[in-house]
Design an enzyme around this catalytic site. Structure first.
Site, PDB file in Angstrom:
ATOM      1  N   ARG A 197       0.842  -1.206   0.000  1.00  0.00           N
ATOM      2  CA  ARG A 197       0.000   0.000   0.000  1.00  0.00           C
ATOM      3  C   ARG A 197       0.874   1.252   0.000  1.00  0.00           C
ATOM      4  NH1 ARG A 197      -3.672  -3.420   3.211  1.00  0.00           N
ATOM      5  NH2 ARG A 197      -2.629  -2.973   5.174  1.00  0.00           N
ATOM      6  N   PHE A 208     -10.995  -5.062  -6.428  1.00  0.00           N
ATOM      7  CA  PHE A 208     -11.108  -5.958  -5.278  1.00  0.00           C
ATOM      8  C   PHE A 208     -10.669  -5.191  -4.028  1.00  0.00           C
ATOM      9  CE2 PHE A 208      -9.806  -8.406  -9.034  1.00  0.00           C
ATOM     10  CZ  PHE A 208     -10.888  -9.251  -9.183  1.00  0.00           C
ATOM     11  N   ASP A 259     -15.600  -3.185  -5.488  1.00  0.00           N
ATOM     12  CA  ASP A 259     -15.705  -4.445  -4.753  1.00  0.00           C
ATOM     13  C   ASP A 259     -17.164  -4.900  -4.771  1.00  0.00           C
ATOM     14  OD1 ASP A 259     -13.685  -5.973  -2.688  1.00  0.00           O
ATOM     15  OD2 ASP A 259     -15.766  -6.249  -2.095  1.00  0.00           O
ATOM     16  N   ASP A 297      -5.794  -6.697  -6.778  1.00  0.00           N
ATOM     17  CA  ASP A 297      -5.496  -7.507  -5.587  1.00  0.00           C
ATOM     18  C   ASP A 297      -6.629  -8.505  -5.377  1.00  0.00           C
ATOM     19  OD1 ASP A 297      -4.324  -8.452  -3.267  1.00  0.00           O
ATOM     20  OD2 ASP A 297      -5.179  -6.873  -2.006  1.00  0.00           O
ATOM     21  N   CYS A 357      -2.107 -13.852  -4.212  1.00  0.00           N
ATOM     22  CA  CYS A 357      -1.927 -14.393  -2.856  1.00  0.00           C
ATOM     23  C   CYS A 357      -2.087 -15.912  -2.857  1.00  0.00           C
ATOM     24  CB  CYS A 357      -2.911 -13.751  -1.880  1.00  0.00           C
ATOM     25  SG  CYS A 357      -4.649 -14.081  -2.253  1.00  0.00           S
TER      26      CYS A 357
END
Length: 396
Positions: free
Chosen positions: A212, A228, A250, A300, A340
């Site tokens: 970030r 996201f 989102d 992300d 991730c």
């Protein structure tokens, strides 16, 4: 008598390198009748003692090693030592980045397989993800309470992975008094909101803290699309970094409400902020088809692969979303893209992004390689601890 796990011939090599897992196909014999999560002794085929770990009869990871020291007993004192070391190892980071939210225990990388603990102010949030962690619940909670008596401890073991261990999901307060949710925590001079009861996982993605901050260096005067976005962490940093416009996108309306509150909490100019409830996959296609362009896009997404069988589909998903995002960038724009998925290694992710650029008809330059924050360490003998990989790219 403690049960013994006897390995097949030559299967001790990974344990001699201090990797903490014994897979089911490496087990030759089980001597005794160990219960779910029970502590067992692990021996090589020639009888050499290798480690002491937790037995998990329902998982492909049949034993998770607690200790490689034959004199170390798995009790409350053991967990107290591990907690104290984990805290000590993060003190410099906490002070440097002004953290009141951080990962205290990162599972195997902190010598506590299947255990995750995050701290937000005076609330600790734990996940007990393995049979061994569940079996040691009483000793672990006692150790946590002794070291953090001023904190509340809330459990978020309401995750699918527990089913692989033969465990039911669990969620609830273990001790102390939970403050009203959402609550604030601080990092890098900013206040963020977290809901430890209703939020994803432990409530906040603190592993993206450094990323970030890195993103905020690319956004001054720019139009930013944060895909996201969840509770808007990247968007908050972008506003703070001087972005001309930020769109958080989102599917979760409650998460977007927290994104709005977070911007207000930090005194940021919310006239430059839009919180858009949308399916990001569809939204990016709409932007592409309408010719909408951005200076910076953050991708992300959630984990695309939970097991090896899902990896080919995950590769296609990452390629597609990166390709469409690149088509929505102005020439010379910045793409900050992440995976991730632990099964997706960094080299494969980079190749997928490169292929996405080719299919998009764009040229991309890697400016930075990004990873998880330092309170999510990677054990040198446990490469699986490296799961978050990211790329900052300039796209022409």
């Amino acid at each position: 008598m403690t049960a013994k796990i006897i390995l097949k011939r030559a299967r001790e090599k990974s344990l001699l390198r201090r990797h903490p897992w014994v897979f089911s196909n490496g087990v030759a014999d089980v001597q005794g009748k160990p219960g779910l999560g029970e502590t067992v002794e692990v021996l090589a085929s020639d009888g050499r003692w290798l480690g002491r770990g937790a037995y998990s009869p329902h998982s492909q990871i049949r034993v998770r090693i607690w200790t490689f020291d034959p004199d170390e007993i798995i009790d409350e004192a053991f967990f107290s030592r591990k907690l104290a070391r984990a805290q000590a190892g993060r003190e410099d980071l906490i002070e440097r980045d002004g953290l009141t939210g951080y990962r205290l225990v990162a599972g195997e990388s902190d010598g506590l397989p299947g255990i995750t603990i995050d701290r937000f102010e005076d609330v600790l949030v734990c996940q007990l993800l393995s049979a061994g962690a569940e079996a040691q619940r009483e000793a672990l909670v006692a150790a946590i309470k002794a070291q953090y008596p001023q904190c509340a401890l809330y459990e978020r073991s309401d995750v699918e992975v527990r089913k692989k261990e033969g465990l039911a999901p669990v969620k609830g307060l273990l001790y102390g008094t939970l403050p009203p949710q959402p609550m604030t925590f601080e990092e890098n001079g900013l206040k963020l909101l977290v809901d430890v009861v209703q939020g994803h996982k432990t409530g906040a993605y603190i592993d993206q803290r450094d990323n970030r901050l890195a993103a905020s260096r690319y956004v001054r005067g720019k139009r930013v699309l944060n895909c996201f976005s969840y509770t808007g962490g990247f968007g908050t940093y972008a506003l703070h970094g001087g972005a001309a416009e930020v769109i958080n996108a989102d599917v979760s309306k409650p998460a977007l409400a927290l994104a709005q509150q977070t911007a207000e909490l930090n005194g940021l100019d919310t006239a430059r902020l839009t919180n858009l409830e949308a399916d990001v996959f569809k939204l990016l296609r709409q932007y592409r088809d309408s010719g909408e362009q951005f200076d910076v896009i953050v991708l992300d997404p959630p984990k695309f692969a939970d097991n090896k069988a899902q990896l080919p589909g995950a590769c296609r998903g990452y390629k597609d979303i990166n390709m469409v995002a690149m088509k929505c960038l102005k020439p010379g724009g910045i793409l900050l893209t992440y995976s991730c998925s632990g099964l997706m290694d960094a080299a494969l992710f980079q190749k997928i992004v490169a292929d996405a650029a080719l299919d998009a008809g764009r040229e991309a330059q890697i400016l930075e390689k990004l990873t998880q924050a330092a309170d999510h360490p990677i054990g040198s003998a446990y490469p699986e601890g490296f799961y978050l990989k990211g790329l900052a790219l300039r796209v022409w």
